[in-house]
Design a protein around this motif. Structure first.
Motif, short mmCIF file in Angstrom:
data_model
loop_
_atom_site.label_atom_id
_atom_site.label_comp_id
_atom_site.label_asym_id
_atom_site.label_seq_id
_atom_site.Cartn_x
_atom_site.Cartn_y
_atom_site.Cartn_z
N PRO A 18 -13.21 -5.97 51.05
CA PRO A 18 -14.26 -6.72 51.76
C PRO A 18 -14.36 -8.18 51.28
CG PRO A 18 -15.13 -4.64 50.91
CD PRO A 18 -13.75 -4.81 50.34
N GLU A 19 -14.59 -9.07 52.21
CA GLU A 19 -14.79 -10.48 51.88
C GLU A 19 -15.98 -10.61 50.93
OE1 GLU A 19 -15.64 -14.75 54.08
OE2 GLU A 19 -15.12 -13.01 55.27
N GLY A 20 -15.82 -11.41 49.92
CA GLY A 20 -16.89 -11.65 48.96
C GLY A 20 -16.99 -10.63 47.85
N ALA A 21 -16.16 -9.59 47.89
CA ALA A 21 -16.19 -8.56 46.86
C ALA A 21 -15.69 -9.14 45.54
CB ALA A 21 -15.32 -7.37 47.26
N ASP A 24 -13.56 -8.08 39.86
CA ASP A 24 -13.80 -7.48 38.55
C ASP A 24 -14.77 -6.31 38.61
OD1 ASP A 24 -12.14 -9.22 37.00
OD2 ASP A 24 -13.61 -10.80 37.37
N VAL A 25 -15.36 -6.06 39.77
CA VAL A 25 -16.30 -4.96 39.95
C VAL A 25 -15.76 -3.93 40.95
CG1 VAL A 25 -18.63 -4.33 40.71
CG2 VAL A 25 -18.27 -6.42 39.37
N THR A 26 -15.21 -4.40 42.05
CA THR A 26 -14.68 -3.52 43.09
C THR A 26 -13.46 -2.79 42.57
OG1 THR A 26 -15.45 -5.09 44.75
CG2 THR A 26 -13.86 -3.44 45.47
N THR A 27 -13.42 -1.48 42.80
CA THR A 27 -12.28 -0.68 42.33
C THR A 27 -11.43 -0.20 43.50
OG1 THR A 27 -13.55 1.38 42.35
CG2 THR A 27 -13.52 0.12 40.28
#
Length: 185
Positions: A18-21, A24-27
């Motif tokens: 997703p745009e803006g994800a 370092d958090v999104t897996t």
């Protein structure tokens, strides 16, 4: 990219998120289906539960996934570089020709020594294991990525022909490995 004998996967070329994800958090949990008989090398840890012929890797942040390219092939060899007092280290080799990755025990000993010396010279490392990814091919374009994450790797494209014989003899291979070790350890 690759051909009928080997391949290189740079995850940034196949991942959608997703745009803006935050990377370092999104897996992401990546899966890969290789042709029958192919093997692979990467810093990505395999998941405990596999899905038949599909290779499944542990969920990691997008940064770690993108930071861990993969080499694979029909002709594939992994050489462990780990010594008594070193972190785990691996040299993953693939080529269109089995003879291109047939390096002798004397050269393997030199690679192990170089790996241990680089770790001793630079002190503690910022990674859990080190994976040198080596593609021995005249057919594929040269391509290299640098690691920023905790697990490190080096995709090195080593051309065949006379340069490949130098790699097997340790001339350019050891020089390349030493250069990349200095810059990442």
């Amino acid at each position: 990219f690759g051909n009928s004998k080997l391949g290189v996967i740079n995850w940034n070329t196949v991942l959608l998120y997703p745009e803006g994800a935050s990377i370092d958090v999104t897996t992401a949990t990546v899966r890969l289906q290789l042709p029958a008989g192919w093997r692979y090398g990467t810093a990505l840890p395999p998941a405990a539960k596999q899905e038949g012929a599909i290779v499944v890797f542990e969920p990691l942040t997008l940064r770690r996934v993108v930071d861990s390219p993969l080499v694979c092939g029909e002709n594939f060899r992994t050489i462990e570089l780990t010594g008594k007092n070193t972190l785990p280290g691996f040299l993953h080799l693939t080529s269109e020709a089995a003879s291109a990755i047939a390096i002798d025990d004397k050269l393997i000993a030199q690679y192990r020594k170089l790996y241990a010396e680089a770790l001793a010279l630079f002190g503690s490392a910022r990674f859990e294991s080190y994976h040198f990814l080596v593609v021995c091919s005249d057919a594929l374009p040269r391509n290299g990525l640098k690691s920023l994450g905790n697990q490190s790797f080096e995709p090195l494209d080593v051309p065949g022909g006379h340069r490949m014989s130098e790699f097997r003899q340790g001339v350019s291979g050891l020089q390349r490995m030493a250069h990349h070790s200095r810059s990442h350890l």
